[in-house]
Design a protein around this motif. Structure first.
Motif, PDB file in Angstrom:
ATOM      1  N   ARG A  54       0.858  -1.181   0.000  1.00 60.78           N
ATOM      2  CA  ARG A  54       0.000   0.000   0.000  1.00 60.78           C
ATOM      3  C   ARG A  54       0.896   1.233   0.000  1.00 60.78           C
ATOM      4  O   ARG A  54       2.080   1.167   0.317  1.00 60.78           O
ATOM      5  CB  ARG A  54      -0.935  -0.030   1.192  1.00 60.78           C
ATOM      6  CG  ARG A  54      -1.993  -1.120   0.982  1.00 60.78           C
ATOM      7  CD  ARG A  54      -2.946  -1.349   2.091  1.00 60.78           C
ATOM      8  NE  ARG A  54      -3.475  -0.161   2.746  1.00 60.78           N
ATOM      9  CZ  ARG A  54      -4.272  -0.199   3.792  1.00 60.78           C
ATOM     10  NH1 ARG A  54      -4.643  -1.361   4.293  1.00 60.78           N
ATOM     11  NH2 ARG A  54      -4.697   0.895   4.346  1.00 60.78           N
TER      12      ARG A  54
ATOM     13  N   ASP B 107       1.866   9.534  -4.982  1.00 62.11           N
ATOM     14  CA  ASP B 107       0.595   9.763  -5.660  1.00 62.11           C
ATOM     15  C   ASP B 107       0.800  10.641  -6.901  1.00 62.11           C
ATOM     16  O   ASP B 107       0.240  10.367  -7.964  1.00 62.11           O
ATOM     17  CB  ASP B 107      -0.400  10.411  -4.694  1.00 62.11           C
ATOM     18  CG  ASP B 107      -1.787  10.527  -5.279  1.00 62.11           C
ATOM     19  OD1 ASP B 107      -2.280   9.532  -5.856  1.00 62.11           O
ATOM     20  OD2 ASP B 107      -2.391  11.612  -5.163  1.00 62.11           O
TER      21      ASP B 107
ATOM     22  N   THR C  94       2.331   8.625  -9.583  1.00 65.18           N
ATOM     23  CA  THR C  94       1.329   7.695 -10.109  1.00 65.18           C
ATOM     24  C   THR C  94       0.393   8.417 -11.080  1.00 65.18           C
ATOM     25  O   THR C  94       0.106   7.916 -12.169  1.00 65.18           O
ATOM     26  CB  THR C  94       0.527   7.062  -8.958  1.00 65.18           C
ATOM     27  OG1 THR C  94       1.431   6.402  -8.070  1.00 65.18           O
ATOM     28  CG2 THR C  94      -0.486   6.052  -9.481  1.00 65.18           C
TER      29      THR C  94
ATOM     30  N   VAL D 173       0.213   1.056 -10.891  1.00 68.39           N
ATOM     31  CA  VAL D 173      -0.510   0.781  -9.653  1.00 68.39           C
ATOM     32  C   VAL D 173      -1.657  -0.172  -9.952  1.00 68.39           C
ATOM     33  O   VAL D 173      -2.208  -0.177 -11.055  1.00 68.39           O
ATOM     34  CB  VAL D 173      -1.020   2.099  -9.005  1.00 68.39           C
ATOM     35  CG1 VAL D 173      -2.058   2.772  -9.869  1.00 68.39           C
ATOM     36  CG2 VAL D 173      -1.535   1.863  -7.613  1.00 68.39           C
ATOM     37  N   GLN D 174      -1.965  -1.004  -8.992  1.00 71.03           N
ATOM     38  CA  GLN D 174      -3.133  -1.882  -9.077  1.00 71.03           C
ATOM     39  C   GLN D 174      -4.101  -1.427  -7.991  1.00 71.03           C
ATOM     40  O   GLN D 174      -3.714  -0.732  -7.064  1.00 71.03           O
ATOM     41  CB  GLN D 174      -2.725  -3.331  -8.831  1.00 71.03           C
ATOM     42  CG  GLN D 174      -1.733  -3.870  -9.823  1.00 71.03           C
ATOM     43  CD  GLN D 174      -1.263  -5.259  -9.426  1.00 71.03           C
ATOM     44  OE1 GLN D 174      -1.992  -6.038  -8.839  1.00 71.03           O
ATOM     45  NE2 GLN D 174      -0.019  -5.574  -9.747  1.00 71.03           N
ATOM     46  N   ARG D 175      -5.323  -1.855  -8.101  1.00 71.94           N
ATOM     47  CA  ARG D 175      -6.312  -1.542  -7.078  1.00 71.94           C
ATOM     48  C   ARG D 175      -6.766  -2.837  -6.421  1.00 71.94           C
ATOM     49  O   ARG D 175      -7.003  -3.831  -7.078  1.00 71.94           O
ATOM     50  CB  ARG D 175      -7.523  -0.822  -7.682  1.00 71.94           C
ATOM     51  CG  ARG D 175      -7.235   0.582  -8.171  1.00 71.94           C
ATOM     52  CD  ARG D 175      -7.188   1.528  -7.018  1.00 71.94           C
ATOM     53  NE  ARG D 175      -6.941   2.896  -7.473  1.00 71.94           N
ATOM     54  CZ  ARG D 175      -6.983   3.927  -6.676  1.00 71.94           C
ATOM     55  NH1 ARG D 175      -7.282   3.781  -5.404  1.00 71.94           N
ATOM     56  NH2 ARG D 175      -6.728   5.121  -7.134  1.00 71.94           N
ATOM     57  N   SER D 176      -6.900  -2.779  -5.100  1.00 73.06           N
ATOM     58  CA  SER D 176      -7.402  -3.938  -4.358  1.00 73.06           C
ATOM     59  C   SER D 176      -8.923  -3.941  -4.455  1.00 73.06           C
ATOM     60  O   SER D 176      -9.536  -2.984  -4.931  1.00 73.06           O
ATOM     61  CB  SER D 176      -6.978  -3.858  -2.891  1.00 73.06           C
ATOM     62  OG  SER D 176      -7.692  -2.821  -2.232  1.00 73.06           O
ATOM     63  N   SER D 177      -9.535  -4.998  -3.959  1.00 75.54           N
ATOM     64  CA  SER D 177     -11.000  -5.071  -3.954  1.00 75.54           C
ATOM     65  C   SER D 177     -11.589  -3.973  -3.073  1.00 75.54           C
ATOM     66  O   SER D 177     -12.726  -3.553  -3.266  1.00 75.54           O
ATOM     67  CB  SER D 177     -11.465  -6.452  -3.485  1.00 75.54           C
ATOM     68  OG  SER D 177     -10.953  -6.705  -2.187  1.00 75.54           O
TER      69      SER D 177
ATOM     70  N   ASN E 293     -10.334  -1.017  -3.069  1.00 76.55           N
ATOM     71  CA  ASN E 293      -9.927   0.181  -3.803  1.00 76.55           C
ATOM     72  C   ASN E 293      -8.639   0.824  -3.275  1.00 76.55           C
ATOM     73  O   ASN E 293      -8.379   1.985  -3.523  1.00 76.55           O
ATOM     74  CB  ASN E 293     -11.057   1.210  -3.889  1.00 76.55           C
ATOM     75  CG  ASN E 293     -10.925   2.073  -5.138  1.00 76.55           C
ATOM     76  OD1 ASN E 293     -10.403   1.632  -6.156  1.00 76.55           O
ATOM     77  ND2 ASN E 293     -11.382   3.303  -5.051  1.00 76.55           N
ATOM     78  N   TYR E 294      -7.834   0.065  -2.518  1.00 75.79           N
ATOM     79  CA  TYR E 294      -6.534   0.563  -2.107  1.00 75.79           C
ATOM     80  C   TYR E 294      -5.581   0.492  -3.297  1.00 75.79           C
ATOM     81  O   TYR E 294      -5.649  -0.437  -4.098  1.00 75.79           O
ATOM     82  CB  TYR E 294      -5.946  -0.274  -0.967  1.00 75.79           C
ATOM     83  CG  TYR E 294      -6.597  -0.063   0.363  1.00 75.79           C
ATOM     84  CD1 TYR E 294      -6.422   1.130   1.059  1.00 75.79           C
ATOM     85  CD2 TYR E 294      -7.372  -1.069   0.941  1.00 75.79           C
ATOM     86  CE1 TYR E 294      -7.019   1.314   2.298  1.00 75.79           C
ATOM     87  CE2 TYR E 294      -7.968  -0.886   2.178  1.00 75.79           C
ATOM     88  CZ  TYR E 294      -7.794   0.312   2.852  1.00 75.79           C
ATOM     89  OH  TYR E 294      -8.377   0.493   4.070  1.00 75.79           O
ATOM     90  N   ARG E 295      -4.691   1.468  -3.380  1.00 78.60           N
ATOM     91  CA  ARG E 295      -3.646   1.407  -4.401  1.00 78.60           C
ATOM     92  C   ARG E 295      -2.583   0.428  -3.922  1.00 78.60           C
ATOM     93  O   ARG E 295      -2.118   0.504  -2.791  1.00 78.60           O
ATOM     94  CB  ARG E 295      -3.017   2.783  -4.609  1.00 78.60           C
ATOM     95  CG  ARG E 295      -3.910   3.714  -5.378  1.00 78.60           C
ATOM     96  CD  ARG E 295      -3.336   5.083  -5.374  1.00 78.60           C
ATOM     97  NE  ARG E 295      -3.468   5.572  -3.982  1.00 78.60           N
ATOM     98  CZ  ARG E 295      -3.199   6.815  -3.607  1.00 78.60           C
ATOM     99  NH1 ARG E 295      -2.758   7.670  -4.475  1.00 78.60           N
ATOM    100  NH2 ARG E 295      -3.358   7.185  -2.367  1.00 78.60           N
TER     101      ARG E 295
END
Length: 127
Positions: free
Chosen positions: A7, A23, A26, A33-37, A39-41
């Motif tokens: 994160r 940020d 990015t 960057v990927q997003r978690s379920s 919505n965390y980067r």
């Protein structure tokens, strides 16, 4: 490197940069960057290496525009090298299959493969 994802706060601690700076990079497509379920980067270990490179290039006085160009040209080179490696693998597989061919056919295929390999190596040297 492994498949660890971090994160933004973890990346900030590991890189010595602020979350705001990360940020910013990015948003300007300097980092993937990927997003978690939730919505965390999430940033990969590769992002940490990229941040180190950005810091070094900034210390050399490069602008973000120059850094972005450098990073993207390096990325294009990596893609080209992977394509060339795939071609070489294909050529090696073809060479292995030559053992089943008559001698005249083996020579014709070898000549063709040598020509392709020469072209591929020429492209690589132009990078």
């Amino acid at each position: 490197m492994g498949k660890s994802l971090f994160r933004i706060g973890q990346v900030a601690k590991l890189s010595g940069l602020t979350p705001r700076t990360i940020d910013y990079y990015t948003q300007h497509n300097l980092l993937r960057v990927q997003r978690s379920s939730s919505n965390y980067r999430l940033y990969s270990e590769e992002a940490l290496l990229t941040l180190e490179k950005i810091k070094k290039l900034k210390n050399k006085g490069m602008s973000l525009k120059e850094i972005k160009k450098d990073l993207h040209s390096e990325e294009a080179s990596v893609v080209a090298i992977r394509e060339i490696e795939d071609r070489i693998t294909d050529i090696h597989e073809r060479i292995e299959s030559l053992n089943e061919l008559p001698e005249a056919e083996k020579q014709r295929v070898c000549n063709m493969l040598e020509t392709k390999l020469t072209k591929t190596l020429t492209k690589l040297s132009e990078l």
